[in-house]
Every structure is written in structure tokens, then in C-alpha cells.
Design a protein around this motif. Sequence first.
Motif, short mmCIF file in Angstrom:
data_model
loop_
_atom_site.label_atom_id
_atom_site.label_comp_id
_atom_site.label_asym_id
_atom_site.label_seq_id
_atom_site.Cartn_x
_atom_site.Cartn_y
_atom_site.Cartn_z
N ARG A 146 11.83 21.52 -50.93
CA ARG A 146 12.24 22.85 -50.43
C ARG A 146 13.72 23.08 -50.69
O ARG A 146 14.11 24.13 -51.21
N VAL A 147 14.54 22.09 -50.37
CA VAL A 147 15.98 22.19 -50.62
C VAL A 147 16.22 22.39 -52.13
O VAL A 147 17.02 23.23 -52.54
N ALA A 148 15.46 21.63 -52.94
CA ALA A 148 15.59 21.76 -54.41
C ALA A 148 15.20 23.16 -54.88
O ALA A 148 15.83 23.72 -55.78
N ALA A 149 14.17 23.74 -54.26
CA ALA A 149 13.72 25.08 -54.65
C ALA A 149 14.80 26.12 -54.36
O ALA A 149 15.04 27.02 -55.17
N ASP A 169 20.99 33.68 -40.75
CA ASP A 169 21.52 33.93 -39.40
C ASP A 169 20.54 33.51 -38.31
O ASP A 169 20.94 32.99 -37.27
N SER A 170 19.27 33.73 -38.55
CA SER A 170 18.27 33.41 -37.52
C SER A 170 17.64 32.04 -37.70
O SER A 170 17.27 31.39 -36.71
N PHE A 171 17.49 31.60 -38.94
CA PHE A 171 16.60 30.47 -39.18
C PHE A 171 17.22 29.25 -39.86
O PHE A 171 16.53 28.27 -40.08
N ARG A 172 18.50 29.32 -40.19
CA ARG A 172 19.15 28.15 -40.81
C ARG A 172 20.23 27.63 -39.89
O ARG A 172 21.12 28.37 -39.45
N ALA A 173 20.19 26.35 -39.63
CA ALA A 173 21.18 25.71 -38.75
C ALA A 173 22.50 25.57 -39.50
O ALA A 173 22.52 25.50 -40.73
N GLY A 186 15.73 15.14 -42.92
CA GLY A 186 16.64 14.87 -44.03
C GLY A 186 17.74 15.92 -44.13
O GLY A 186 18.36 16.26 -43.13
N LYS A 187 17.92 16.46 -45.34
CA LYS A 187 18.99 17.43 -45.57
C LYS A 187 18.61 18.83 -45.12
O LYS A 187 19.40 19.77 -45.25
N SER A 188 17.39 18.98 -44.61
CA SER A 188 16.92 20.31 -44.23
C SER A 188 17.75 20.88 -43.08
O SER A 188 18.10 20.18 -42.13
N ARG A 189 18.08 22.16 -43.17
CA ARG A 189 18.75 22.86 -42.08
C ARG A 189 17.78 23.86 -41.42
O ARG A 189 18.22 24.79 -40.73
N ALA A 190 16.52 23.64 -41.62
CA ALA A 190 15.50 24.52 -41.05
C ALA A 190 15.52 24.44 -39.53
O ALA A 190 15.46 23.35 -38.96
N LYS A 191 15.61 25.59 -38.86
CA LYS A 191 15.59 25.61 -37.40
C LYS A 191 14.16 25.66 -36.88
O LYS A 191 13.27 26.18 -37.56
N PRO A 192 13.94 25.15 -35.67
CA PRO A 192 12.58 25.15 -35.10
C PRO A 192 11.99 26.56 -34.98
O PRO A 192 10.78 26.73 -34.98
N GLU A 193 12.89 27.57 -34.91
CA GLU A 193 12.43 28.96 -34.80
C GLU A 193 11.54 29.38 -35.97
O GLU A 193 10.74 30.32 -35.86
N ILE A 194 11.70 28.71 -37.13
CA ILE A 194 10.85 29.01 -38.29
C ILE A 194 9.38 28.89 -37.90
O ILE A 194 8.55 29.69 -38.33
N TRP A 195 9.10 27.88 -37.08
CA TRP A 195 7.71 27.63 -36.70
C TRP A 195 7.36 28.22 -35.33
O TRP A 195 6.19 28.44 -35.05
N SER A 196 8.37 28.49 -34.49
CA SER A 196 8.05 29.07 -33.17
C SER A 196 8.03 30.61 -33.23
O SER A 196 7.47 31.25 -32.35
N GLN A 197 8.65 31.18 -34.29
CA GLN A 197 8.62 32.64 -34.48
C GLN A 197 8.10 32.97 -35.89
O GLN A 197 8.82 33.56 -36.70
N PRO A 198 6.87 32.58 -36.18
CA PRO A 198 6.36 32.71 -37.56
C PRO A 198 6.36 34.15 -38.07
O PRO A 198 6.58 34.37 -39.26
N ASP A 199 6.10 35.11 -37.19
CA ASP A 199 6.05 36.50 -37.66
C ASP A 199 7.42 36.98 -38.11
O ASP A 199 7.56 37.64 -39.14
#
Length: 150
Positions: A32-35, A143-147, A86-99
Motif C-alpha cells: 500500500r505504501v509502495a502504491a 486530514d482525517s485518515f492519515r496519522a 510497519g511504515k503505515s500511517r493509516a488511522k483506525p478511522e479508516i475502518w471505523s468510518q468506512p463510509d
Amino acid sequence: MNKLLSLIVTVATLAAPALSHAADPAATAEARVAAFKKMLRTFEPMGTVVRDREPYRKDAFAEQAKTLQMLAREPWPLFVPGTAVGKSRAKPEIWSQPDAFKKEQQGMIVAVDALAASAQAGDIKDIRAKYATLANTCKSCHDSFRAPQR
Ligand code: ASC
């Protein structure tokens, strides 16, 4: 029967990458980071043209926009639950606020398609506007989904 069989094979083929990714969170996060990095390697050179740091060449720019259109679709299926590692900065909100997350993706896809259409037409002023709109969709999602950087 043949049709059913080919349907099963098709579904299995499409599902296979998702399944293997889910089985390996670190590899999925890395992919994902590579993409996103791959996307940046097209987006940034286009930005230098938009900012008049490099000459605008219609065909080359339209080709880059087409590439970006394709690359912009790649990261989203890789946001598999359990892969904020790992290197992911994905916040949990990605999965708790899918819409809300889906809305950001869709806004980005609309914007990249609009940029590609504009690049085909070749009006640099319009291209600038469409590029800015696309950049805003990056920021909006971040702003909303990346740490923040750790
Ligand atoms: C980039 C980049 C982003 C976006 C964003 C635009 O080049 O890395 O995340 O543009 O900054 O606002």
C-alpha cells in the motif's frame, strides 16, 4: 456447467490477491505504501509543470495523467483491516468510518478522472484548476485518515 465453472474460477482469481494480503498484514501495508509512492512519482512531476517549473507538453502531460488515473485506483483494495502496521500511517478511522473513507476515495477518483479529461483537452489553465482540486482531495483524506509522521 462450463459457465458456472468459469464463474467460480473468475471469482477465485479475483479474490486470491485480497486473501493473500489479509494473511500477511506487513506485506499488505508495504504494498500500500509502495502504491502511494508510485502515484507520487507521477503526481509530483506533473506538479512541476503545473507550477511552470517545467515546460508544458500536451501529449506527455496527458500520458502522465492517464498513468495517474490507473495508479490512483491501486491503493484502495489494499486497505485491509489489521494492516495498520510497519511504515503505515493509516488511522483506525479508516475502518471505523468506512463510509467517510469511501467518500474520500471516490472524490479522489472523480478528481483524477477530471484531470485526465482536462489533460486530453489541453487547456493548461483548466489543467491547473483540476490539478489543484485533485491535490485538495489528497489533503482532505490525509486530514482525517492519515496519522502524523512518527
Ligand atoms: C502531494 C502530496 C500530497 C498532496 C497534498 C496536496 O504532492 O504528497 O499528500 O500533494 O499535499 O495538498
